[in-house]
Design a protein around this motif. Structure first.
Motif, PDB file in Angstrom:
ATOM      1  N   ALA A   1       0.839  -1.206   0.000  1.00 50.21           N
ATOM      2  CA  ALA A   1       0.000   0.000   0.000  1.00 50.21           C
ATOM      3  C   ALA A   1       0.868   1.248   0.000  1.00 50.21           C
ATOM      4  O   ALA A   1       0.526   2.255  -0.636  1.00 50.21           O
ATOM      5  CB  ALA A   1      -0.923  -0.008   1.218  1.00 50.21           C
ATOM      6  N   GLY A   2       2.004   1.192   0.695  1.00 54.64           N
ATOM      7  CA  GLY A   2       2.907   2.331   0.729  1.00 54.64           C
ATOM      8  C   GLY A   2       3.488   2.656  -0.626  1.00 54.64           C
ATOM      9  O   GLY A   2       3.648   3.829  -0.985  1.00 54.64           O
ATOM     10  N   ARG A   3       3.791   1.608  -1.406  1.00 53.28           N
ATOM     11  CA  ARG A   3       4.335   1.864  -2.749  1.00 53.28           C
ATOM     12  C   ARG A   3       3.283   2.541  -3.631  1.00 53.28           C
ATOM     13  O   ARG A   3       3.598   3.400  -4.450  1.00 53.28           O
ATOM     14  CB  ARG A   3       4.799   0.551  -3.380  1.00 53.28           C
TER      15      ARG A   3
ATOM     16  N   ARG B   1       6.256   8.840   0.149  1.00 60.50           N
ATOM     17  CA  ARG B   1       7.241   7.760   0.195  1.00 60.50           C
ATOM     18  C   ARG B   1       7.916   7.712   1.554  1.00 60.50           C
ATOM     19  O   ARG B   1       8.193   6.633   2.090  1.00 60.50           O
ATOM     20  CB  ARG B   1       8.267   7.944  -0.918  1.00 60.50           C
ATOM     21  N   LEU B   2       8.199   8.864   2.134  1.00 60.39           N
ATOM     22  CA  LEU B   2       8.776   8.893   3.487  1.00 60.39           C
ATOM     23  C   LEU B   2       7.807   8.283   4.503  1.00 60.39           C
ATOM     24  O   LEU B   2       8.219   7.528   5.390  1.00 60.39           O
ATOM     25  CB  LEU B   2       9.103  10.339   3.879  1.00 60.39           C
ATOM     26  N   ALA B   3       6.531   8.618   4.370  1.00 66.81           N
ATOM     27  CA  ALA B   3       5.532   8.073   5.299  1.00 66.81           C
ATOM     28  C   ALA B   3       5.469   6.557   5.186  1.00 66.81           C
ATOM     29  O   ALA B   3       5.402   5.846   6.201  1.00 66.81           O
ATOM     30  CB  ALA B   3       4.164   8.683   5.013  1.00 66.81           C
ATOM     31  N   ALA B   4       5.487   6.040   3.941  1.00 69.86           N
ATOM     32  CA  ALA B   4       5.446   4.594   3.752  1.00 69.86           C
ATOM     33  C   ALA B   4       6.670   3.926   4.345  1.00 69.86           C
ATOM     34  O   ALA B   4       6.587   2.862   4.970  1.00 69.86           O
ATOM     35  CB  ALA B   4       5.317   4.268   2.263  1.00 69.86           C
TER      36      ALA B   4
ATOM     37  N   ASN C   1       8.441   5.032   6.849  1.00 68.44           N
ATOM     38  CA  ASN C   1       8.358   5.104   8.312  1.00 68.44           C
ATOM     39  C   ASN C   1       7.515   3.984   8.902  1.00 68.44           C
ATOM     40  O   ASN C   1       7.806   3.490   9.995  1.00 68.44           O
ATOM     41  CB  ASN C   1       7.769   6.454   8.736  1.00 68.44           C
ATOM     42  N   THR C   2       6.460   3.561   8.190  1.00 66.33           N
ATOM     43  CA  THR C   2       5.640   2.471   8.719  1.00 66.33           C
ATOM     44  C   THR C   2       6.399   1.161   8.770  1.00 66.33           C
ATOM     45  O   THR C   2       6.024   0.252   9.515  1.00 66.33           O
ATOM     46  CB  THR C   2       4.379   2.275   7.852  1.00 66.33           C
ATOM     47  N   LEU C   3       7.471   1.041   7.984  1.00 64.63           N
ATOM     48  CA  LEU C   3       8.242  -0.206   7.949  1.00 64.63           C
ATOM     49  C   LEU C   3       9.502  -0.141   8.792  1.00 64.63           C
ATOM     50  O   LEU C   3      10.234  -1.138   8.883  1.00 64.63           O
ATOM     51  CB  LEU C   3       8.620  -0.538   6.501  1.00 64.63           C
ATOM     52  N   ARG C   4       9.767   0.982   9.418  1.00 62.13           N
ATOM     53  CA  ARG C   4      10.983   1.086  10.243  1.00 62.13           C
ATOM     54  C   ARG C   4      10.875   0.174  11.458  1.00 62.13           C
ATOM     55  O   ARG C   4      11.877  -0.363  11.918  1.00 62.13           O
ATOM     56  CB  ARG C   4      11.197   2.528  10.687  1.00 62.13           C
TER      57      ARG C   4
ATOM     58  N   MET D   1       3.145  14.084   5.972  1.00 62.48           N
ATOM     59  CA  MET D   1       3.824  12.796   6.095  1.00 62.48           C
ATOM     60  C   MET D   1       3.209  11.969   7.226  1.00 62.48           C
ATOM     61  O   MET D   1       2.925  10.767   7.076  1.00 62.48           O
ATOM     62  CB  MET D   1       5.313  13.030   6.366  1.00 62.48           C
ATOM     63  N   LEU D   2       2.964  12.603   8.377  1.00 66.49           N
ATOM     64  CA  LEU D   2       2.376  11.882   9.503  1.00 66.49           C
ATOM     65  C   LEU D   2       0.919  11.502   9.214  1.00 66.49           C
ATOM     66  O   LEU D   2       0.446  10.445   9.655  1.00 66.49           O
ATOM     67  CB  LEU D   2       2.468  12.732  10.766  1.00 66.49           C
TER      68      LEU D   2
END
Length: 878
Positions: free
Chosen positions: A486-488, A498-501, A503-506, A797-798
């Motif tokens: 979904a982030g892609r 892209r930064l937000a996506a 961050n969800t995977l960090r 982004m948030l």
């Protein structure tokens, strides 16, 4: 360590607030559930005990003779003892007829649960007090008269066919009554007449010299100062002695208090359903607490990760692993206990508020004035809330003990989602999910194909639990990948997305836990919505096929077809003006008249002398009023549609040739067996005319504009029928359908309301995750600001990050909810034929919209925190 832990908690109040709020909601939910169970129990008991208001003792199973009653009255300490006698009588006034239960007025009227609204209770023979609604329907007031129509048996009914004589008496209305506690709501209310009159009416139904044999219930009041237990023992002894002298059986004799009697009757009526209901609701409370546990565990994991340097320094100065573990668990215990106390207070307050509001509404049940706060209501929420918090903190506490002293000398890395046991967990979760979904499908097959709905439902429930458990346990592996996909897709909109996506995977574990919490709540809400919608449509189709006519008005339901066919009796016809009157009722769409006669039926294997009611309807007219025309599809000249129930009783098979003989001739027809309701044989009008040229119209088939309005339309039709002289019965599937829909809608509303708590907790988890993520990425956000990222872009982004977490969890929850809802409806309703699969689009869209809005709202506070700090200050901080 305790002082240090409390100091750390004070510095982390903001971060602990979300976890605390989650457990507050969960424990409040448990408290409200327990309070609701107590209210249901008290309301049930009070409703039953209302019939014995003012009585000190209830004597059940008293032999129906004067000797037994005198024995109770002569017992020391007994003030009054009256049998609880109700007689059903026909009352007429102003052209309307009503069958009404009439109570015998007791010696002490304080034992009556009824209240006088106008006038007074009967004071002499020939008077009667009516329920307010009955007086309104009969259009009578205090001082008016009503006609009592009753039959008197003057001889032996078996030997004298003319033994019954109709008697008409004039009764004066002494007053009107209300039933504030619903004591006689199941009986349609109760009128009151002098005991001597009611006893005489019942005696007239027995042959001369015939004595009543059914035992009675006696309401006893005691003299002031009389001990209840002493009186109970004395009454039991007096009745036993009296029965011994007359040889009467006293095995069913019971002397109990009203509350004891209510408890016994409630258990007999419900089989302990109040306990089942409470347990059922507690399951959803457990779901809310499970989601709260995920939020709490997530919070503590991040807290431990952020305190890595502090924990390492403590190890350097001598703290051992046990002290660190106890420090984290002590923090969890304090948080859990404080939050549980707040949740308990909130639950009690909300429960009392709901009860107060309910008492102000006309619910028809005697609600108590205050909630019943038992030890269980206090202890269970406190213990459960604290234990859930402790269990949720076990994993973070274990992680705290793994911090090495050297960690104090270098920055801590973000927690990793990979662990040594990952492959074992992946294999086990996949295996459990596959087996669970296989069992779920097997349950549907057993119910729909195998015809075993009970077994199919059990297998389906087991499969649903296993598959959902497998999905949740394995979520840490597949959920981050779904978020990444979904982030892609979102990332195509620009670098901020892209930064937000990314961050969800960090921290995939934290993201998976947060999204899983939302997935649980949405799955269960979606499951209930889908299951209820499918059940409603499936049952509507079943009701349509079994009872295709919304309402029927018939005058021949009580007629004996044998007597009518023999010419010994006639069927009263529906008054000619009634069809037009019913057609003019608001909410009525169509009225079709159906004539009928009685005919002798002959055929192979059919019993000699069989007579049945034969009705007629034109197929075109039937199509305009029937909800389902499948059962009358074979209707044509020379064919008689036979209800399946009649065919089984009289051995009539589909395609069999039958000979019908009526007053004016005979007719050969071919039987067509269908699911038509048991209302006699159905033929076309021309065929009926060959049997009886003067067949009267004995029923009206009434179609409503909306079956859901049956509760208001049917009483209006009943009033219209009551204004006629012919005694017609008003029945219809629309009332049953409306009642079923109301049950489904009420149950769905309750369950969705309960599960909403889980969704709210999960959304708190989303906000918590974003808040903690902002704190962790404080320096990163400052760097982004320093290289040109604006405050608006940082907020965006948030917001995208919150949207991803919330929408992925909600979307997956909707999909799982649809699967479980469809499977559950199919397994539970396999007995009703092929279940209709329905997608509740409105509910699905509402859940997705709520999740999206909540994800955006959850990002507001973290974004405000992120943009408040200047880039220079954040980069300068350690």
């Amino acid at each position: 360590m305790i002082r240090l832990t409390l100091s750390q908690m004070r510095r982390s109040v903001g971060r602990l607030a979300a976890a605390g709020l989650a457990i507050v909601i969960g424990t409040a939910f448990v408290a409200i559930t327990l309070l609701a169970g107590n209210v249901i129990t008290r309301t049930t008991y009070d409703s039953i005990a209302a019939q014995f208001t003012g009585a000190d003792l209830v004597v059940r199973g008293v032999p129906a003779d004067d000797t037994a009653l005198d024995a109770v009255r002569d017992t020391d300490g007994v003030a009054t003892a009256d049998p609880q006698l109700m007689s059903y009588q026909q009352l007429e006034a102003g052209g309307r007829t009503i069958f009404q239960g009439v109570l015998a007025e007791p010696t002490d009227t304080s034992v009556l649960p009824l209240e006088v609204a106008d006038g007074n209770l009967p004071e002499a023979s020939g008077e009667i007090a009516l329920p307010v609604d009955v007086a309104e329907r009969l259009d009578t007031t205090t001082g008016d008269t009503v006609t009592l129509v009753r039959n008197v048996l003057e001889g032996d009914q078996e030997s004298d066919e003319d033994a019954w004589t109709e008697v008409r008496e004039q009764l004066t209305v002494s007053g009107t009554l209300t039933d504030p506690y619903g004591a006689y709501s199941m009986q349609g209310g109760a009128a009151v007449a002098p005991a001597a009159d009611v006893t005489a009416w019942d005696d007239d139904l027995r042959a001369p010299g015939e004595e009543p044999v059914e035992p009675t219930t006696v309401l006893v009041t005691l003299d002031d100062g009389t001990d209840v237990e002493t009186a109970r023992t004395a009454i039991t002894g007096a009745l036993t002695s009296a029965a011994a002298g007359s040889g009467t059986d006293t095995s069913g004799l019971k002397v109990v208090t009203p509350s004891e009697h209510a408890e016994t009757v409630a258990t007999e009526m419900t089989g302990g359903d109040n306990v089942i209901f409470t347990t059922f609701v507690l399951v959803f409370a457990a779901v809310a607490l499970l989601v709260a546990a995920l939020v709490i565990a997530n919070t503590f994991q991040v807290l431990v990760a952020q305190r890595t340097r502090t924990l390492a320094l403590l190890r350097c100065v001598g703290a051992d692993k046990g002290q660190l573990r106890r420090s984290v668990l002590f923090e969890a215990a304090v948080l859990g206990l404080v939050s549980s106390v707040v949740g308990l207070a909130a639950g009690v307050g909300l429960g009392q508020a709901a009860l107060t509001i309910g008492r102000g509404m006309d619910l028809g049940v005697p609600l108590p004035a205050t909630v019943d706060i038992t030890p269980a209501v206090i202890l269970i929420p406190l213990v459960v809330g604290t234990l859930v918090t402790l269990v949720a903190a076990l994993s973070p506490a274990r992680a705290a003990t793994r911090v090495a002293p050297l960690e104090a000398l270098r920055p801590a890395d973000a927690p990793s989602g990979a662990r040594g046991a990952g492959r074992v967990r992946l294999v086990l979760s996949t295996l459990v999910a596959v087996v669970g979904f296989a069992l779920l499908g097997g349950g549907v097959a057993v119910s729909t194909v195998g015809g075993e709905p009970s077994l199919g439902l059990m297998v389906g429930v087991a499969g649903g639990v296993l598959s959902f458990l497998g999905v949740l346990v394995g979520a840490v592996f597949w959920l981050p990948r779904v978020v990444a996909l979904a982030g892609r897709l979102v990332g195509m909109s620009g670098p901020t997305a892209r930064l937000a996506a990314a961050n969800t995977l960090r921290n995939p574990r934290r993201t998976a836990a947060t999204s899983t919490a939302l997935l649980i709540g949405v799955t269960l809400v979606g499951m209930m919505s889908t299951g209820a919608a499918s059940a409603r449509v499936t049952m509507d189709a079943e009701l349509d096929s079994r009872y295709p006519v919304d309402v029927t008005v018939s005058t021949d339901l009580s007629s004996d077809p044998v007597s009518v066919a023999a010419g010994d009796a006639a069927v009263p016809a529906v008054p000619g003006t009634l069809a037009g009157t019913v057609r003019d009722v608001a909410g009525v769409a169509t009225v079709v008249e159906s004539p009928a006669t009685a005919a002798q039926v002959a055929g192979d294997g059919v019993d000699d002398g069989l007579a049945m009611t034969v009705r007629a309807v034109d197929p075109a007219d039937a199509g305009s009023v029937l909800r389902s025309t499948e059962m009358v599809a074979p209707l044509a000249a020379g064919t008689a549609v036979v209800p399946e129930e009649l065919s089984e009783v009289w051995n009539i098979s589909d395609g069999q040739t039958l000979t019908l003989t009526g007053p004016d001739g005979s007719l050969e027809v071919t039987a067509a067996v269908t699911d038509l309701a048991d209302s006699g044989l159905l033929v076309v009008p021309d065929d009926l005319a060959s049997l009886d040229a003067d067949a009267p119209v004995t029923s009206l088939w009434v179609g409503l504009d909306d079956p859901g309005d049956a509760a208001s339309v049917v009483p209006t039709i009943q009033d219209a029928v009551a204004d006629t002289e012919a005694p017609a019965d008003v029945m219809g599937a629309a009332v049953e359908r409306a009642g079923f829909q109301q049950v489904i809608d009420t149950a769905l509303g309750i369950v969705v309301g309960l599960l909403a708590a889980a969704v709210v907790i999960a959304l708190i988890g989303v906000a918590n995750t974003l808040s903690l993520s902002v704190i962790e990425r404080r320096r990163e956000s400052a760097t982004l600001r320093a290289i040109g990222l604006s405050k608006g872009q940082l907020r965006g982004m948030l917001a995208v990050e919150g949207l991803l977490i919330a929408l992925v969890g909600a979307a997956l929850g909707v999909l799982l909810g649809l699967v479980y809802g469809w499977a559950g409806a199919a397994a539970a309703l396999g007995w009703a034929g092929t279940p209709v699969i329905v997608v509740p689009w409105r509910d699905v869209l509402l859940m997705l919209v709520v999740a999206a809005v909540a994800g955006l709202v959850a990002s507001v506070a973290p974004a405000r925190t992120a943009v408040k700090t200047s880039p220079v200050e954040a980069l300068a901080s350690e």
